[in-house]
Design a protein around this motif. Structure first.
Motif, PDB file in Angstrom:
ATOM      1  N   ILE A  61       0.859  -1.178   0.000  1.00  0.00           N
ATOM      2  CA  ILE A  61       0.000   0.000   0.000  1.00  0.00           C
ATOM      3  C   ILE A  61       0.898   1.231   0.000  1.00  0.00           C
ATOM      4  O   ILE A  61       1.778   1.356   0.861  1.00  0.00           O
ATOM      5  N   VAL A  62       0.681   2.104  -0.982  1.00  0.00           N
ATOM      6  CA  VAL A  62       1.461   3.337  -1.087  1.00  0.00           C
ATOM      7  C   VAL A  62       0.485   4.505  -1.153  1.00  0.00           C
ATOM      8  O   VAL A  62      -0.385   4.531  -2.022  1.00  0.00           O
ATOM      9  N   ALA A  63       0.635   5.450  -0.225  1.00  0.00           N
ATOM     10  CA  ALA A  63      -0.181   6.668  -0.243  1.00  0.00           C
ATOM     11  C   ALA A  63       0.707   7.814  -0.715  1.00  0.00           C
ATOM     12  O   ALA A  63       1.806   8.010  -0.197  1.00  0.00           O
ATOM     13  N   ILE A  64       0.226   8.540  -1.712  1.00  0.00           N
ATOM     14  CA  ILE A  64       0.985   9.637  -2.313  1.00  0.00           C
ATOM     15  C   ILE A  64       0.139  10.900  -2.243  1.00  0.00           C
ATOM     16  O   ILE A  64      -1.042  10.893  -2.612  1.00  0.00           O
ATOM     17  N   SER A  65       0.757  11.987  -1.789  1.00  0.00           N
ATOM     18  CA  SER A  65       0.067  13.275  -1.704  1.00  0.00           C
ATOM     19  C   SER A  65       0.640  14.240  -2.735  1.00  0.00           C
ATOM     20  O   SER A  65       1.644  13.938  -3.388  1.00  0.00           O
ATOM     21  N   SER A  66      -0.002  15.374  -2.865  1.00  0.00           N
ATOM     22  CA  SER A  66       0.389  16.419  -3.821  1.00  0.00           C
ATOM     23  C   SER A  66       0.384  15.903  -5.261  1.00  0.00           C
ATOM     24  O   SER A  66       1.246  16.252  -6.056  1.00  0.00           O
ATOM     25  N   VAL A  67      -0.601  15.051  -5.565  1.00  0.00           N
ATOM     26  CA  VAL A  67      -0.748  14.497  -6.910  1.00  0.00           C
ATOM     27  C   VAL A  67      -1.484  15.519  -7.762  1.00  0.00           C
ATOM     28  O   VAL A  67      -2.635  15.840  -7.490  1.00  0.00           O
ATOM     29  N   LYS A  68      -0.821  16.037  -8.760  1.00  0.00           N
ATOM     30  CA  LYS A  68      -1.442  17.029  -9.645  1.00  0.00           C
ATOM     31  C   LYS A  68      -2.285  16.355 -10.721  1.00  0.00           C
ATOM     32  O   LYS A  68      -3.277  16.892 -11.167  1.00  0.00           O
ATOM     33  N   SER A  69      -1.869  15.158 -11.143  1.00  0.00           N
ATOM     34  CA  SER A  69      -2.595  14.424 -12.175  1.00  0.00           C
ATOM     35  C   SER A  69      -2.534  12.935 -11.866  1.00  0.00           C
ATOM     36  O   SER A  69      -1.459  12.336 -11.855  1.00  0.00           O
ATOM     37  N   LEU A  88       3.369   6.737 -14.447  1.00  0.00           N
ATOM     38  CA  LEU A  88       4.636   6.558 -13.746  1.00  0.00           C
ATOM     39  C   LEU A  88       4.674   5.210 -13.013  1.00  0.00           C
ATOM     40  O   LEU A  88       5.691   4.508 -13.031  1.00  0.00           O
ATOM     41  N   MET A  89       3.570   4.833 -12.388  1.00  0.00           N
ATOM     42  CA  MET A  89       3.522   3.557 -11.680  1.00  0.00           C
ATOM     43  C   MET A  89       3.543   2.384 -12.654  1.00  0.00           C
ATOM     44  O   MET A  89       4.166   1.359 -12.387  1.00  0.00           O
ATOM     45  N   ASN A 148       0.718  -7.038 -13.212  1.00  0.00           N
ATOM     46  CA  ASN A 148       0.411  -6.794 -11.806  1.00  0.00           C
ATOM     47  C   ASN A 148      -1.089  -6.675 -11.603  1.00  0.00           C
ATOM     48  O   ASN A 148      -1.860  -6.713 -12.557  1.00  0.00           O
ATOM     49  N   ASP A 149      -1.476  -6.519 -10.351  1.00  0.00           N
ATOM     50  CA  ASP A 149      -2.890  -6.323 -10.012  1.00  0.00           C
ATOM     51  C   ASP A 149      -3.084  -4.980  -9.307  1.00  0.00           C
ATOM     52  O   ASP A 149      -3.883  -4.842  -8.397  1.00  0.00           O
ATOM     53  N   MET A 150      -2.356  -3.978  -9.773  1.00  0.00           N
ATOM     54  CA  MET A 150      -2.351  -2.646  -9.184  1.00  0.00           C
ATOM     55  C   MET A 150      -3.735  -1.996  -9.264  1.00  0.00           C
ATOM     56  O   MET A 150      -4.432  -2.108 -10.265  1.00  0.00           O
ATOM     57  N   GLN A 151      -4.107  -1.318  -8.165  1.00  0.00           N
ATOM     58  CA  GLN A 151      -5.355  -0.572  -8.119  1.00  0.00           C
ATOM     59  C   GLN A 151      -5.081   0.827  -7.591  1.00  0.00           C
ATOM     60  O   GLN A 151      -4.244   1.000  -6.708  1.00  0.00           O
ATOM     61  N   PHE A 152      -5.792   1.809  -8.136  1.00  0.00           N
ATOM     62  CA  PHE A 152      -5.664   3.209  -7.722  1.00  0.00           C
ATOM     63  C   PHE A 152      -6.953   3.652  -7.062  1.00  0.00           C
ATOM     64  O   PHE A 152      -8.032   3.355  -7.559  1.00  0.00           O
ATOM     65  N   MET A 153      -6.806   4.363  -5.948  1.00  0.00           N
ATOM     66  CA  MET A 153      -7.945   4.997  -5.298  1.00  0.00           C
ATOM     67  C   MET A 153      -7.501   6.415  -4.970  1.00  0.00           C
ATOM     68  O   MET A 153      -6.440   6.601  -4.373  1.00  0.00           O
ATOM     69  N   CYS A 163      -3.614  10.048  -3.522  1.00  0.00           N
ATOM     70  CA  CYS A 163      -3.899   8.793  -4.208  1.00  0.00           C
ATOM     71  C   CYS A 163      -3.270   7.646  -3.427  1.00  0.00           C
ATOM     72  O   CYS A 163      -2.150   7.768  -2.923  1.00  0.00           O
ATOM     73  N   THR A 164      -3.997   6.542  -3.332  1.00  0.00           N
ATOM     74  CA  THR A 164      -3.468   5.329  -2.722  1.00  0.00           C
ATOM     75  C   THR A 164      -3.384   4.262  -3.806  1.00  0.00           C
ATOM     76  O   THR A 164      -4.345   4.040  -4.539  1.00  0.00           O
ATOM     77  N   VAL A 165      -2.225   3.648  -3.908  1.00  0.00           N
ATOM     78  CA  VAL A 165      -1.975   2.591  -4.889  1.00  0.00           C
ATOM     79  C   VAL A 165      -1.735   1.310  -4.112  1.00  0.00           C
ATOM     80  O   VAL A 165      -0.945   1.293  -3.163  1.00  0.00           O
ATOM     81  N   THR A 166      -2.440   0.237  -4.501  1.00  0.00           N
ATOM     82  CA  THR A 166      -2.259  -1.053  -3.836  1.00  0.00           C
ATOM     83  C   THR A 166      -1.980  -2.125  -4.873  1.00  0.00           C
ATOM     84  O   THR A 166      -2.426  -2.031  -6.016  1.00  0.00           O
ATOM     85  N   TRP A 167      -1.229  -3.152  -4.461  1.00  0.00           N
ATOM     86  CA  TRP A 167      -0.993  -4.302  -5.325  1.00  0.00           C
ATOM     87  C   TRP A 167      -0.456  -5.463  -4.503  1.00  0.00           C
ATOM     88  O   TRP A 167       0.071  -5.281  -3.411  1.00  0.00           O
ATOM     89  N   THR A 168      -0.634  -6.676  -5.040  1.00  0.00           N
ATOM     90  CA  THR A 168      -0.035  -7.870  -4.442  1.00  0.00           C
ATOM     91  C   THR A 168       1.017  -8.472  -5.367  1.00  0.00           C
ATOM     92  O   THR A 168       1.864  -9.217  -4.921  1.00  0.00           O
ATOM     93  N   GLN A 169       0.925  -8.173  -6.627  1.00  0.00           N
ATOM     94  CA  GLN A 169       1.910  -8.652  -7.606  1.00  0.00           C
ATOM     95  C   GLN A 169       2.395  -7.473  -8.424  1.00  0.00           C
ATOM     96  O   GLN A 169       1.571  -6.688  -8.869  1.00  0.00           O
ATOM     97  N   PRO A 170       3.643  -7.242  -8.627  1.00  0.00           N
ATOM     98  CA  PRO A 170       4.741  -8.097  -8.185  1.00  0.00           C
ATOM     99  C   PRO A 170       4.982  -7.942  -6.680  1.00  0.00           C
ATOM    100  O   PRO A 170       4.755  -6.878  -6.107  1.00  0.00           O
ATOM    101  N   ASN A 171       5.419  -9.029  -6.066  1.00  0.00           N
ATOM    102  CA  ASN A 171       5.727  -9.038  -4.645  1.00  0.00           C
ATOM    103  C   ASN A 171       7.185  -8.627  -4.476  1.00  0.00           C
ATOM    104  O   ASN A 171       8.088  -9.424  -4.694  1.00  0.00           O
TER     105      ASN A 171
END
Length: 88
Positions: A20-28, A35-36, A47-52, A58-66
């Motif tokens: 789980i990666v939380a990123i702030s100051s996302v302009k776009s 980039l991800m 991968n199975d990346m998801q953006f919220m 923005c929060t980016v989550t994934w399980t693959q790649p581990n």
């Protein structure tokens, strides 16, 4: 963009690790997604990346790649700060 936090947790009753990666100051969010994808590959294929996201967070989550946490931190930093690649 700034990393608020990066963490990994074991999903209950599995051996699967979620990153789980939380990123702030996302302009776009579109630019962040590109980039991800550059560092993790294409969602659904590599991968199975998801953006919220909402607003400039923005929060980016994934399980693959581990990936190990230190590798993840390095890759995400390089993704959101491409100028770091030029410094080498």
């Amino acid at each position: 963009m700034n990393i608020e936090f990066i963490e990994q947790e074991l999903l209950e009753d599995t051996e699967t690790v979620m990153t789980i990666v939380a990123i702030s100051s996302v302009k776009s969010q579109c630019v962040l997604a590109r980039l991800m994808i550059d560092i993790l590959g294409r969602p659904g294929l590599d991968n199975d990346m998801q953006f919220m996201g909402s607003g400039d967070r923005c929060t980016v989550t994934w399980t693959q790649p581990n990936l190990p946490l230190d590798v993840t931190k390095t890759l995400v930093n390089l993704a959101i700060n491409p100028q770091l690649n030029l410094a080498k």
